[in-house]
Write an enzyme that holds these catalytic residues in place. Structure first.
Site, short mmCIF file in Angstrom:
data_model
loop_
_atom_site.label_atom_id
_atom_site.label_comp_id
_atom_site.label_asym_id
_atom_site.label_seq_id
_atom_site.Cartn_x
_atom_site.Cartn_y
_atom_site.Cartn_z
N ARG A 1 0.31 -1.04 -0.28
CA ARG A 1 -0.11 0.26 0.05
C ARG A 1 0.89 1.06 0.04
O ARG A 1 1.89 1.44 0.37
CB ARG A 1 -1.17 0.09 1.01
CG ARG A 1 -1.64 1.33 1.64
CD ARG A 1 -2.44 1.15 2.90
NE ARG A 1 -2.88 2.66 2.84
CZ ARG A 1 -3.13 3.27 4.14
NH1 ARG A 1 -2.86 2.72 4.85
NH2 ARG A 1 -3.56 4.40 4.36
N HIS B 1 -2.97 11.00 0.64
CA HIS B 1 -2.34 10.83 2.09
C HIS B 1 -1.43 12.03 2.65
O HIS B 1 -0.94 12.29 2.67
CB HIS B 1 -1.52 9.86 2.26
CG HIS B 1 -1.20 8.85 3.47
ND1 HIS B 1 -1.33 7.58 3.80
CD2 HIS B 1 -0.79 9.26 4.65
CE1 HIS B 1 -1.43 7.48 5.30
NE2 HIS B 1 -0.86 8.17 5.69
N GLU C 1 -7.41 8.52 6.52
CA GLU C 1 -7.85 9.26 7.86
C GLU C 1 -8.22 9.98 7.95
O GLU C 1 -7.80 10.96 8.69
CB GLU C 1 -6.54 8.80 9.00
CG GLU C 1 -6.11 7.49 9.51
CD GLU C 1 -5.14 7.49 10.15
OE1 GLU C 1 -4.64 8.53 10.57
OE2 GLU C 1 -4.41 6.44 10.57
N ASN D 1 -7.51 1.80 9.89
CA ASN D 1 -6.06 1.67 10.22
C ASN D 1 -6.59 1.31 12.04
O ASN D 1 -6.98 2.27 12.90
CB ASN D 1 -5.72 3.32 10.09
CG ASN D 1 -5.46 2.95 8.84
OD1 ASN D 1 -5.37 2.21 7.70
ND2 ASN D 1 -5.05 4.11 8.47
N TYR E 1 -4.20 1.24 15.64
CA TYR E 1 -3.05 1.50 16.60
C TYR E 1 -3.22 0.78 18.13
O TYR E 1 -2.73 0.61 18.73
CB TYR E 1 -2.50 2.66 16.34
CG TYR E 1 -1.56 3.10 15.26
CD1 TYR E 1 -0.56 2.68 14.92
CD2 TYR E 1 -2.56 3.39 14.61
CE1 TYR E 1 -0.25 2.98 13.84
CE2 TYR E 1 -2.77 3.45 13.19
CZ TYR E 1 -0.81 3.18 12.83
OH TYR E 1 -0.02 2.76 11.59
N GLU F 1 -3.67 -0.54 8.47
CA GLU F 1 -2.78 0.08 9.11
C GLU F 1 -2.53 -0.61 9.69
O GLU F 1 -3.50 -0.93 11.25
CB GLU F 1 -2.27 1.44 9.01
CG GLU F 1 -1.66 2.61 7.89
CD GLU F 1 -1.43 3.80 8.25
OE1 GLU F 1 -1.57 4.33 9.78
OE2 GLU F 1 -1.89 4.23 7.25
C1 PNW Z 1 -1.44 7.03 10.98
N1 PNW Z 1 -3.22 10.22 16.36
O1 PNW Z 1 -1.46 8.34 11.84
C2 PNW Z 1 -1.12 7.54 9.25
O2 PNW Z 1 -2.44 7.38 8.73
C3 PNW Z 1 0.45 7.19 8.84
O3 PNW Z 1 0.68 7.90 8.52
C4 PNW Z 1 0.84 7.46 10.16
O4 PNW Z 1 2.38 7.56 10.17
C5 PNW Z 1 1.14 6.16 11.16
O5 PNW Z 1 -0.57 6.75 11.72
C6 PNW Z 1 1.37 6.25 12.18
O6 PNW Z 1 1.36 7.37 12.92
C7 PNW Z 1 -1.50 8.88 12.97
O7 PNW Z 1 -2.89 11.20 16.71
C8 PNW Z 1 -1.46 10.11 13.27
O8 PNW Z 1 -3.72 9.49 16.99
C9 PNW Z 1 -2.04 9.82 14.43
C10 PNW Z 1 -2.58 9.33 15.45
C11 PNW Z 1 -2.91 8.13 14.56
C12 PNW Z 1 -2.97 7.77 13.10
#
Ligand code: PNW
Length: 480
Positions: free
Chosen positions: A84, A129, A174, A314, A316, A383
């Protein structure tokens, strides 16, 4: 792991695909080669270096504009089924408009796509992006409704140029970060806080831009190429701090996920009702004479509804939320319009990203919630990954991948969620937005001091490769 029907079967479904990802501004560099125009990120890092924690920028980044063959080689080393990456709008359409296509810009992505296909790796393209052409920002960017047509024109150019070879597209990455991260907190480009209203105007324009692009594909390109198009949403999963906080946790999920999904994925379309109520009440409290959430016309509701071929997510991290105490001070890390106080569990391991602590169970719960909300559709994890400092022995990243993949297996096998693939963020260390090069997410470490931007596999790269090869969740210490 013991599940309701005995030990968990650690194999992934036969059609399950593994990939990894990057984004144009984070890896390409070559910010001013040929006829490329500048993006809002070029402008931010040059005008305001203090916005980036190590005062770095993406002028060169991983230099993937020149080193794309090495990137393909890495994807091949890992055995990825797909890669991707995103396309830079001002590299392909320097004016922002579709009146002129850059020959060099077009060729760069032609080479990358063809190179991947030669190795049997599927290209999965993110159309946008975050690197908006700066001259479109001057017209108001994502706050001006005309962006929806300009975006659709740009998407159509990409479908025409690459649609014969690219079968999976993500319109936007996002929107939560693009709208809320920009206009509420000012931490993204453009550095423009537009309190109370900006994020919601952007939110509506995003949904319409996405829908217009999806419909162009569906009508003009799907009959020719039979590909699929979606939009990638990011999510914190919200857990209630106590059982009494479940109502506010649910509203927070709708605020983060529903605001960008409900209009697309539900039968009724439009905004989630709890969000309409939240914004109406908050607007009134702040003295506005009407809600700051822009209304949809019936035509707009119908334009947006159903514009997906799968759900791209995505993920995390997870947050805890509770009702605020009377008079408690709330900031933008909370959900002030809901009167919700956001916390993290201090037992969860932290990472080098301020917003990110580790709670893999959240991913499974989120997948189950998404299925409950939007139905038994296909889910692609676009992601998931872990941030650390420099170092090749990245045990914590290995554990993160292991534990998140386990939760995905549980969601598939125990909860019947149709997860069709997984994308590790990220192929190689890159420009991590306002964290510069201090936060590393890469399967490959990049030496940003070397002119050749040497890429070296981390221990996690070997682990991910083993998982892909076995097509099952092997243990980190398993000999393979
Ligand atoms: C995503 N937060 O960004 C993006 O899609 C990527 O470009 C980035 O590198 C990756 O996650 C890791 O950060 C985020 O503050 C940026 O919660 C900030 C947040 C979450 C995702």
């Amino acid at each position: 792991i013991v599940t309701s029907c005995g030990a968990l079967d650690l194999s992934f479904p036969p059609e399950f695909k593994f990939g990894s990802a990057s984004a144009s501004y984070q890896v390409e560099g070559a910010w001013n080669v040929s006829d490329k125009a500048i993006s809002v990120w070029d402008k931010l890092v040059h005008d305001n270096p203090d916005a980036i924690s190590d005062r770095s920028n993406g002028d060169v980044a991983c230099d993937s504009y020149h080193l794309w063959q090495r990137d393909i080689e890495m994807a091949e080393e890992l055995g990825l089924h797909f890669y991707r990456f995103s396309i830079s709008w001002p590299r392909v359409l320097p004016s922002g408009y579709a009146n002129y296509i850059s020959k060099d810009g077009r060729e760069y992505y032609d080479n990358l796509i063809n190179g991947l296909l030669e190795k049997g790796i599927e290209p999965l393209v993110t159309i946008y992006h975050w690197d908006l052409p700066q001259n479109l920002q001057e017209l108001g960017g994502w706050l001006n409704p005309m962006i929806t047509d300009l975006f659709a024109d740009y998407a159509k150019v990409l479908f025409s140029l690459y649609g014969d070879r690219v079968k999976t597209w993500l319109t936007l990455n996002e929107p939560m970060a693009m709208c809320d991260g920009t206009f509420n907190t000012g931490t993204m480009a453009p550095p423009l806080v537009v309190e109370d209203v900006g994020a919601y105007i952007c939110n509506k324009n995003i949904l319409i831009a996405h829908a217009k692009a999806w419909r162009i594909y569906d009508e003009e390109f799907k009959p020719l190429y039979n590909g699929e198009v979606s939009i990638a949403n990011n999510f914190f999963w919200y857990e209630p701090l106590t059982p009494d906080d479940e109502d506010i946790a649910e509203a927070a999920r709708q605020n983060m996920g529903g605001r960008y999904s409900h209009a697309i994925y539900t039968k009724e379309g439009g905004w989630p009702p709890v969000i309409e109520k939240m914004v109406a009440e908050a607007s009134e409290k702040k003295g506005y004479n009407k809600s700051n959430l822009p209304e949809f016309t019936q035509d707009e509701i119908e334009l947006i509804r159903g514009t997906f071929d799968f759900y791209a997510v995505n993920h995390y991290t997870t947050r805890l939320i509770r009702h605020a105490e009377p008079g408690e001070e709330l900031d933008l890390n909370d959900v002030p319009d809901l009167n919700g106080k956001v916390l993290v569990n201090p037992d969860w391991p932290t990472t080098t990203s301020s917003w990110f602590s580790v709670y893999p169970e959240g991913l499974r719960r989120q997948l189950v919630w998404l299925k409950e909300q939007y139905g038994d559709i296909k889910f692609l994890i676009t992601e998931n990954g872990y941030s650390s400092g420099i170092g090749l022995e990245d045990t914590a990243r290995i554990n993160y991948y292991r534990d998140n993949l386990e939760q995905i297996l549980l969601a598939i096998k125990e909860d019947g969620v149709n997860v069709v693939g997984y994308t590790a963020w990220t192929l190689m260390d890159n420009f991590e937005w306002s964290d510069g090069y201090q936060s590393r997410f890469g399967l490959y470490e990049v030496d940003f001091d070397s002119p050749t931007r040497t890429r070296t596999p981390r221990a996690s790269a070997a682990y991910y490769k083993n998982i892909i090869k076995a097509h099952k969740l092997v243990e980190p210490n398993e000999n393979f």
